[in-house]
Motif scaffolding. Structure first.
Motif, PDB file in Angstrom:
ATOM      1  N   SER A 101       0.919  -1.194  -0.063  1.00  0.00           N
ATOM      2  CA  SER A 101       0.048  -0.039   0.045  1.00  0.00           C
ATOM      3  C   SER A 101       0.805   1.441   0.072  1.00  0.00           C
ATOM      4  O   SER A 101       2.014   1.130  -0.050  1.00  0.00           O
ATOM      5  CB  SER A 101      -0.925  -0.033   0.930  1.00  0.00           C
ATOM      6  OG  SER A 101      -0.157   0.159   2.397  1.00  0.00           O
ATOM      7  N   SER A 102       0.288   2.475   0.298  1.00  0.00           N
ATOM      8  CA  SER A 102       0.947   3.532   0.189  1.00  0.00           C
ATOM      9  C   SER A 102       0.708   4.421   1.285  1.00  0.00           C
ATOM     10  O   SER A 102      -0.355   4.476   1.941  1.00  0.00           O
ATOM     11  CB  SER A 102       0.857   4.223  -1.006  1.00  0.00           C
ATOM     12  OG  SER A 102      -0.433   4.822  -1.159  1.00  0.00           O
ATOM     13  N   LYS A 103       1.600   5.201   1.916  1.00  0.00           N
ATOM     14  CA  LYS A 103       1.435   6.213   3.094  1.00  0.00           C
ATOM     15  C   LYS A 103       2.131   7.463   2.820  1.00  0.00           C
ATOM     16  O   LYS A 103       3.551   7.244   2.790  1.00  0.00           O
ATOM     17  CB  LYS A 103       1.710   5.662   4.184  1.00  0.00           C
ATOM     18  CG  LYS A 103       1.558   6.222   5.613  1.00  0.00           C
ATOM     19  CD  LYS A 103       1.990   5.269   6.813  1.00  0.00           C
ATOM     20  CE  LYS A 103       1.487   6.298   8.164  1.00  0.00           C
ATOM     21  NZ  LYS A 103       2.067   5.218   9.214  1.00  0.00           N
ATOM     22  N   GLU A 104       1.535   8.634   2.789  1.00  0.00           N
ATOM     23  CA  GLU A 104       2.261   9.794   2.422  1.00  0.00           C
ATOM     24  C   GLU A 104       3.130   9.713   1.319  1.00  0.00           C
ATOM     25  O   GLU A 104       4.123  10.295   1.262  1.00  0.00           O
ATOM     26  CB  GLU A 104       2.888  10.085   3.611  1.00  0.00           C
ATOM     27  CG  GLU A 104       2.067  10.303   4.939  1.00  0.00           C
ATOM     28  CD  GLU A 104       2.723  10.629   6.478  1.00  0.00           C
ATOM     29  OE1 GLU A 104       4.033  10.778   6.283  1.00  0.00           O
ATOM     30  OE2 GLU A 104       2.037  10.931   7.232  1.00  0.00           O
ATOM     31  N   GLY A 105       2.525   9.097   0.339  1.00  0.00           N
ATOM     32  CA  GLY A 105       3.499   9.044  -0.903  1.00  0.00           C
ATOM     33  C   GLY A 105       4.662   7.655  -0.857  1.00  0.00           C
ATOM     34  O   GLY A 105       5.333   7.688  -2.031  1.00  0.00           O
ATOM     35  N   ARG A 106       4.885   7.263   0.207  1.00  0.00           N
ATOM     36  CA  ARG A 106       5.703   6.192   0.383  1.00  0.00           C
ATOM     37  C   ARG A 106       5.235   4.611  -0.044  1.00  0.00           C
ATOM     38  O   ARG A 106       3.952   4.513   0.634  1.00  0.00           O
ATOM     39  CB  ARG A 106       6.439   6.294   1.737  1.00  0.00           C
ATOM     40  CG  ARG A 106       7.171   7.398   1.978  1.00  0.00           C
ATOM     41  CD  ARG A 106       7.674   7.293   3.498  1.00  0.00           C
ATOM     42  NE  ARG A 106       6.876   6.835   4.431  1.00  0.00           N
ATOM     43  CZ  ARG A 106       6.178   7.574   5.259  1.00  0.00           C
ATOM     44  NH1 ARG A 106       6.205   8.715   4.919  1.00  0.00           N
ATOM     45  NH2 ARG A 106       5.448   7.062   6.138  1.00  0.00           N
ATOM     46  N   VAL A 107       5.855   3.858  -0.589  1.00  0.00           N
ATOM     47  CA  VAL A 107       5.275   2.477  -0.613  1.00  0.00           C
ATOM     48  C   VAL A 107       5.677   1.799   0.603  1.00  0.00           C
ATOM     49  O   VAL A 107       6.803   1.868   1.283  1.00  0.00           O
ATOM     50  CB  VAL A 107       5.924   1.558  -1.747  1.00  0.00           C
ATOM     51  CG1 VAL A 107       5.809   0.437  -1.635  1.00  0.00           C
ATOM     52  CG2 VAL A 107       5.814   2.335  -3.101  1.00  0.00           C
ATOM     53  N   VAL A 108       4.747   1.053   1.230  1.00  0.00           N
ATOM     54  CA  VAL A 108       4.763   0.640   2.477  1.00  0.00           C
ATOM     55  C   VAL A 108       4.332  -0.851   2.217  1.00  0.00           C
ATOM     56  O   VAL A 108       3.542  -1.092   1.366  1.00  0.00           O
ATOM     57  CB  VAL A 108       3.984   1.095   3.781  1.00  0.00           C
ATOM     58  CG1 VAL A 108       4.578   2.632   3.907  1.00  0.00           C
ATOM     59  CG2 VAL A 108       2.406   1.260   3.343  1.00  0.00           C
TER      60      VAL A 108
END
Length: 226
Positions: A101-108
């Motif tokens: 998924s993504s979080k604040e533009g980061r891939v997590v």
């Protein structure tokens, strides 16, 4: 004048005990230009019979059976492969699963684990750890013989290896996020999620392991791509 009996040049009835020192320059019997039989091991590329130019029977103008207006069986609301303890977000028969998924533009990478889904009812230990391996590592002998690309203990944000056994959780959720991953899990030979995203390899397998390296269970594959 010719002799009464010409010199016989045919081979003797029994072969000599020692082979001749040089072979003949040409075979004694000329091979045929084409083999008598085609190789039996070659797969059939085309049907053995040539189809007719036209169908033997005219096809019906309308279907012989009218399809039902609705399916006879209503699908279940959740995947049937899911097991107790794992969210329907992670349809897997393993005790660990991951999703990108993504979080604040980061891939997590969101991860969920549940020891109750393990057939041998393995008990959790504080030194158990979660790792991401390249997908092809599962085919090594033995599987996953090298270090993971990124990993953490199940407690995630610290070194809980020597904590009391009672602190280990039966199930839990963590997120591999470069902003929160412990520094000692991403340096030296290990990687950040951003580095894996930009790597040529994009397929990774999630695993839950003992500190000895023994795999408690192997989860699903995920794709990490920009």
């Amino acid at each position: 004048a010719p002799t009464a009996s010409p010199t016989v040049t045919f081979p003797s009835e029994s072969p000599s005990t020692n082979p001749s020192r040089s072979h003949s320059s040409l075979p004694s019997i000329a091979s045929s230009e084409t083999p008598t039989n085609l190789p039996s091991t070659e797969p059939t590329l085309l049907p053995s019979m040539v189809p007719s130019m036209k169908p033997t029977k005219e096809k019906s103008k309308e279907p012989s059976l009218v399809p039902s207006r609705a399916p006879t069986v209503t699908p279940s609301a959740a995947p049937t492969a899911s097991r107790v303890g794992l969210s329907t977000k992670f349809p897997t028969t393993s005790c660990i699963a991951a999703e990108v998924s993504s979080k604040e533009g980061r891939v997590v990478v969101d991860i969920e684990y549940n020891y109750a889904n393990k057939a041998d009812s393995s008990l959790p230990l504080p030194s158990d750890w979660i790792g991401l391996y390249p997908c092809q590592d599962k085919f090594q002998i033995p599987p996953f013989r090298y270090e993971p690309k990124v990993w953490t203990y199940t407690c995630y944000d610290r070194n809980c290896r020597r904590d009391s056994i009672e602190t280990a959780k039966q199930k839990g959720t963590i997120t591999f996020d470069d902003k929160t991953l412990p520094e000692h899990n991403t340096w030296s030979i290990y990687n950040t999620i951003a580095e894996l995203v930009n790597d040529d390899n994009s397929c990774y397998t999630i695993t839950l392991s003992r500190i000895s390296g023994k795999k408690i269970c192997v989860g699903n594959d995920i794709e990490l791509a920009p």
